[in-house]
Scaffold this motif. Sequence first.
Motif, PDB file in Angstrom:
ATOM      1  N   ARG A   1     -13.225   3.010 -30.289  1.00  0.00           N
ATOM      2  CA  ARG A   1     -12.233   2.898 -29.215  1.00  0.00           C
ATOM      3  C   ARG A   1     -12.861   2.294 -27.965  1.00  0.00           C
ATOM      4  O   ARG A   1     -12.248   1.459 -27.267  1.00  0.00           O
ATOM      5  N   GLY A   2     -14.100   2.702 -27.650  1.00  0.00           N
ATOM      6  CA  GLY A   2     -14.797   2.115 -26.518  1.00  0.00           C
ATOM      7  C   GLY A   2     -15.072   0.638 -26.710  1.00  0.00           C
ATOM      8  O   GLY A   2     -14.952  -0.165 -25.773  1.00  0.00           O
TER       9      GLY A   2
ATOM     10  N   LEU B   1     -19.690   5.250 -25.631  1.00  0.00           N
ATOM     11  CA  LEU B   1     -19.015   3.958 -25.492  1.00  0.00           C
ATOM     12  C   LEU B   1     -17.595   4.125 -24.962  1.00  0.00           C
ATOM     13  O   LEU B   1     -17.073   3.249 -24.258  1.00  0.00           O
ATOM     14  N   ASP B   2     -16.968   5.239 -25.283  1.00  0.00           N
ATOM     15  CA  ASP B   2     -15.626   5.522 -24.783  1.00  0.00           C
ATOM     16  C   ASP B   2     -15.661   5.784 -23.282  1.00  0.00           C
ATOM     17  O   ASP B   2     -14.940   5.153 -22.503  1.00  0.00           O
ATOM     18  N   GLY B   3     -16.519   6.703 -22.861  1.00  0.00           N
ATOM     19  CA  GLY B   3     -16.572   7.072 -21.447  1.00  0.00           C
ATOM     20  C   GLY B   3     -17.125   5.976 -20.548  1.00  0.00           C
ATOM     21  O   GLY B   3     -16.618   5.729 -19.448  1.00  0.00           O
TER      22      GLY B   3
ATOM     23  N   LEU C   1     -25.471  -0.230 -36.964  1.00  0.00           N
ATOM     24  CA  LEU C   1     -25.612   1.007 -37.735  1.00  0.00           C
ATOM     25  C   LEU C   1     -25.019   0.873 -39.127  1.00  0.00           C
ATOM     26  O   LEU C   1     -23.959   0.266 -39.306  1.00  0.00           O
ATOM     27  N   ASP C   2     -25.684   1.462 -40.108  1.00  0.00           N
ATOM     28  CA  ASP C   2     -25.120   1.627 -41.444  1.00  0.00           C
ATOM     29  C   ASP C   2     -24.475   3.012 -41.470  1.00  0.00           C
ATOM     30  O   ASP C   2     -25.108   4.018 -41.777  1.00  0.00           O
ATOM     31  N   PHE C   3     -23.195   3.071 -41.099  1.00  0.00           N
ATOM     32  CA  PHE C   3     -22.521   4.344 -40.875  1.00  0.00           C
ATOM     33  C   PHE C   3     -22.511   5.221 -42.125  1.00  0.00           C
ATOM     34  O   PHE C   3     -22.647   6.444 -42.029  1.00  0.00           O
ATOM     35  N   VAL C   4     -22.351   4.600 -43.280  1.00  0.00           N
ATOM     36  CA  VAL C   4     -22.280   5.368 -44.528  1.00  0.00           C
ATOM     37  C   VAL C   4     -23.657   5.897 -44.918  1.00  0.00           C
ATOM     38  O   VAL C   4     -23.820   7.081 -45.242  1.00  0.00           O
ATOM     39  N   LYS C   5     -24.665   5.048 -44.872  1.00  0.00           N
ATOM     40  CA  LYS C   5     -26.011   5.463 -45.254  1.00  0.00           C
ATOM     41  C   LYS C   5     -26.540   6.560 -44.340  1.00  0.00           C
ATOM     42  O   LYS C   5     -27.216   7.498 -44.795  1.00  0.00           O
ATOM     43  N   LEU C   6     -26.224   6.475 -43.052  1.00  0.00           N
ATOM     44  CA  LEU C   6     -26.711   7.470 -42.087  1.00  0.00           C
ATOM     45  C   LEU C   6     -25.853   8.730 -42.070  1.00  0.00           C
ATOM     46  O   LEU C   6     -26.192   9.685 -41.380  1.00  0.00           O
ATOM     47  N   HIS C   7     -24.745   8.735 -42.821  1.00  0.00           N
ATOM     48  CA  HIS C   7     -23.791   9.853 -42.794  1.00  0.00           C
ATOM     49  C   HIS C   7     -23.337  10.133 -41.360  1.00  0.00           C
ATOM     50  O   HIS C   7     -23.336  11.284 -40.893  1.00  0.00           O
ATOM     51  N   CYS C   8     -22.943   9.083 -40.659  1.00  0.00           N
ATOM     52  CA  CYS C   8     -22.490   9.247 -39.278  1.00  0.00           C
ATOM     53  C   CYS C   8     -21.223  10.095 -39.227  1.00  0.00           C
ATOM     54  O   CYS C   8     -20.386  10.052 -40.132  1.00  0.00           O
ATOM     55  N   GLN C   9     -21.092  10.843 -38.156  1.00  0.00           N
ATOM     56  CA  GLN C   9     -19.874  11.603 -37.938  1.00  0.00           C
ATOM     57  C   GLN C   9     -18.725  10.614 -37.718  1.00  0.00           C
ATOM     58  O   GLN C   9     -18.837   9.684 -36.920  1.00  0.00           O
ATOM     59  N   THR C  10     -17.627  10.808 -38.430  1.00  0.00           N
ATOM     60  CA  THR C  10     -16.522   9.855 -38.314  1.00  0.00           C
ATOM     61  C   THR C  10     -15.870   9.925 -36.925  1.00  0.00           C
ATOM     62  O   THR C  10     -15.419   8.897 -36.400  1.00  0.00           O
ATOM     63  N   HIS C  11     -15.805  11.107 -36.326  1.00  0.00           N
ATOM     64  CA  HIS C  11     -15.270  11.234 -34.971  1.00  0.00           C
ATOM     65  C   HIS C  11     -16.088  10.398 -33.996  1.00  0.00           C
ATOM     66  O   HIS C  11     -15.534   9.639 -33.184  1.00  0.00           O
ATOM     67  N   ALA C  12     -17.414  10.507 -34.073  1.00  0.00           N
ATOM     68  CA  ALA C  12     -18.280   9.724 -33.191  1.00  0.00           C
ATOM     69  C   ALA C  12     -18.113   8.227 -33.435  1.00  0.00           C
ATOM     70  O   ALA C  12     -18.043   7.422 -32.492  1.00  0.00           O
ATOM     71  N   THR C  13     -18.030   7.849 -34.717  1.00  0.00           N
ATOM     72  CA  THR C  13     -17.866   6.436 -35.067  1.00  0.00           C
ATOM     73  C   THR C  13     -16.574   5.878 -34.492  1.00  0.00           C
ATOM     74  O   THR C  13     -16.558   4.792 -33.905  1.00  0.00           O
TER      75      THR C  13
ATOM     76  N   VAL D   1      -7.079  11.844 -34.393  1.00  0.00           N
ATOM     77  CA  VAL D   1      -6.563  11.246 -33.156  1.00  0.00           C
ATOM     78  C   VAL D   1      -7.216   9.893 -32.911  1.00  0.00           C
ATOM     79  O   VAL D   1      -6.552   8.899 -32.587  1.00  0.00           O
ATOM     80  N   ASP D   2      -8.539   9.829 -33.062  1.00  0.00           N
ATOM     81  CA  ASP D   2      -9.246   8.558 -32.872  1.00  0.00           C
ATOM     82  C   ASP D   2      -8.722   7.477 -33.813  1.00  0.00           C
ATOM     83  O   ASP D   2      -8.487   6.335 -33.404  1.00  0.00           O
ATOM     84  N   SER D   3      -8.544   7.833 -35.085  1.00  0.00           N
ATOM     85  CA  SER D   3      -8.085   6.841 -36.068  1.00  0.00           C
ATOM     86  C   SER D   3      -6.685   6.353 -35.730  1.00  0.00           C
ATOM     87  O   SER D   3      -6.363   5.166 -35.900  1.00  0.00           O
ATOM     88  N   LEU D   4      -5.855   7.248 -35.247  1.00  0.00           N
ATOM     89  CA  LEU D   4      -4.498   6.894 -34.851  1.00  0.00           C
ATOM     90  C   LEU D   4      -4.524   5.870 -33.713  1.00  0.00           C
ATOM     91  O   LEU D   4      -3.816   4.841 -33.751  1.00  0.00           O
ATOM     92  N   ILE D   5      -5.346   6.129 -32.691  1.00  0.00           N
ATOM     93  CA  ILE D   5      -5.396   5.243 -31.527  1.00  0.00           C
ATOM     94  C   ILE D   5      -5.990   3.894 -31.900  1.00  0.00           C
ATOM     95  O   ILE D   5      -5.529   2.849 -31.432  1.00  0.00           O
ATOM     96  N   VAL D   6      -7.016   3.886 -32.758  1.00  0.00           N
ATOM     97  CA  VAL D   6      -7.593   2.618 -33.203  1.00  0.00           C
ATOM     98  C   VAL D   6      -6.554   1.798 -33.964  1.00  0.00           C
ATOM     99  O   VAL D   6      -6.409   0.584 -33.749  1.00  0.00           O
ATOM    100  N   ALA D   7      -5.812   2.446 -34.861  1.00  0.00           N
ATOM    101  CA  ALA D   7      -4.785   1.725 -35.621  1.00  0.00           C
ATOM    102  C   ALA D   7      -3.717   1.159 -34.681  1.00  0.00           C
ATOM    103  O   ALA D   7      -3.228   0.034 -34.890  1.00  0.00           O
ATOM    104  N   GLN D   8      -3.344   1.918 -33.655  1.00  0.00           N
ATOM    105  CA  GLN D   8      -2.387   1.418 -32.674  1.00  0.00           C
ATOM    106  C   GLN D   8      -2.921   0.172 -31.966  1.00  0.00           C
ATOM    107  O   GLN D   8      -2.216  -0.835 -31.820  1.00  0.00           O
ATOM    108  N   LYS D   9      -4.177   0.246 -31.503  1.00  0.00           N
ATOM    109  CA  LYS D   9      -4.781  -0.888 -30.797  1.00  0.00           C
ATOM    110  C   LYS D   9      -4.850  -2.119 -31.691  1.00  0.00           C
ATOM    111  O   LYS D   9      -4.575  -3.238 -31.238  1.00  0.00           O
ATOM    112  N   LEU D  10      -5.224  -1.924 -32.939  1.00  0.00           N
ATOM    113  CA  LEU D  10      -5.336  -3.063 -33.842  1.00  0.00           C
ATOM    114  C   LEU D  10      -3.963  -3.653 -34.170  1.00  0.00           C
ATOM    115  O   LEU D  10      -3.826  -4.868 -34.335  1.00  0.00           O
TER     116      LEU D  10
END
Length: 496
Positions: free
Chosen positions: A225-226, A179-181, A208-220, A277-286
């Motif tokens: 960001r995308g 989604l980013d690229g 997606l149920d991110f918690v139930k699926l144990h999604c990678q937080t970096h991917a999420t 880094v991802d969390s930082l950029i998302v917080a900036q955007k929000l």
Amino acid sequence: MGVHVTGELKRRLEANAKRLQDAQYAYPQVFWREGYSWPGDWEGRTMLALCCIVKADIGTYSRSALAQVRTIVEHLDEFTNADGYFGDLFDGKIVNEQQLSGNSWFLRGLCEYFSLTQDETILSRIRRICDAYLCKLGEFFNEYPLCERDVGGVDGHLETNAKGSWLLSSDVGCAFILLDGITAAYELYPSEKLRGVIERMSEKYLSLDFVKLHCQTHATLSGLRGLLRFGDLVGDPALYAHAERIFDLYCKCGMTVNYANYNWFGKPYWTEPCAVVDSLIVAQKLFLHTKRYEYLQLVNRIFRNALRSGQRENGGAGCDTCVTSENSSMKVYMYEAYFCCTMRLAEGLLSLAAFAAVSDEKTIWLTLMEPCSLRDRDTEIDFSVEKNAESGTLELIVHKNTGRRSVRVYFPKNAAIECSLGKADPDGCFVLPEGEGKYLLRCRCLRHTENISGQTVQFLGDDLLSKKNEERDFTPIQDASALSKDELLRLVQHFW
């Protein structure tokens, strides 16, 4: 508005830039050949990092990075397939999740390189990748498997057997890094077919149920960001509402006590600076979208307590153990994740440098209380910010101001503030007088206690304080750049 940082942020950018001069980030070593299961990942992250160093405008390091990435671009055709991307040509039957993720970083690198050079051959390659590869993926995201995965390591791996039409990764959800690229590509090539694929991907991602699926937080968070970029491009405010919901979930279920991350939701095994880094950029955007204080506080706390200490003494970035309500001990898990996090650190530091001062038609926000200089030719504003850590002051030196612009300064919670501009309004806003002048801001940070993720912790400003070995006195968490590999890492000095 042109913003140039000095002081700590510049030093950290320079240290990262120096690390990225290593031969493994330059031609020919940057190109992986046999046995690499993340096609385009190393190459794309490196291109993106080098472009970020160029944009940071840090003298010889930026000039060197531009030459380095140009040489990589010149040799792309030797290592990419007939359709211009990395790995095998898509057969229209089986989607390789890690190939999607890796080539997302390649697309980001191409887009950033095009923004620097306006090289039409790069835009042509982006279009070719979109038409020949990405535009064929929409229906496959409807069938993305929601199943148990292998437990992976820091670098992840591809599972042996296909699940339906997918070869899946142990980095659960890394397909949505695309989604980013893909949205970066869509910004340059707004094809209707590409938009249709993005909409299908977004719909699946949001289900997606991110918690139930144990999604990678970096991917999420990379997917998030995308999603935010797509929301900006198509003007859909609903996507921002979804983003706030998912980011709130991450803060509650995927963030450590010290504002780093769990590698997977529900699995506090190690942190990953890529996700920080991802969390930082998302917080900036929000924050830019909502102007809400809590997002700006998150930017500062992620920077001060997670990103800085994730940077190692060699300029790269590495993983640590997770600080949780059950585990307050923090140790090095991997000294340097040189294959991913070191490159992404460049984007994180650049995003902070650009974010040090942001503005709209009425207000300039000083978001980090870090030294910087600002120049805006359109509004004829030119001033600099200098910091004296010992005395706890910021000095605003106004060189030119043709209109009465408001300056809003971010202050940590419970800080005592004095300013020669007069008393700030309740939102920390001052009016910058016309003409020239020097103005002092004094910030005295007070110690206070908060409950973070079920654990009682103390702060001095936004700096998390650690309690060591049952000692009664809290002490500043340590800075990784001053410690050996085997010692505890976590941030830094007192705020002032």
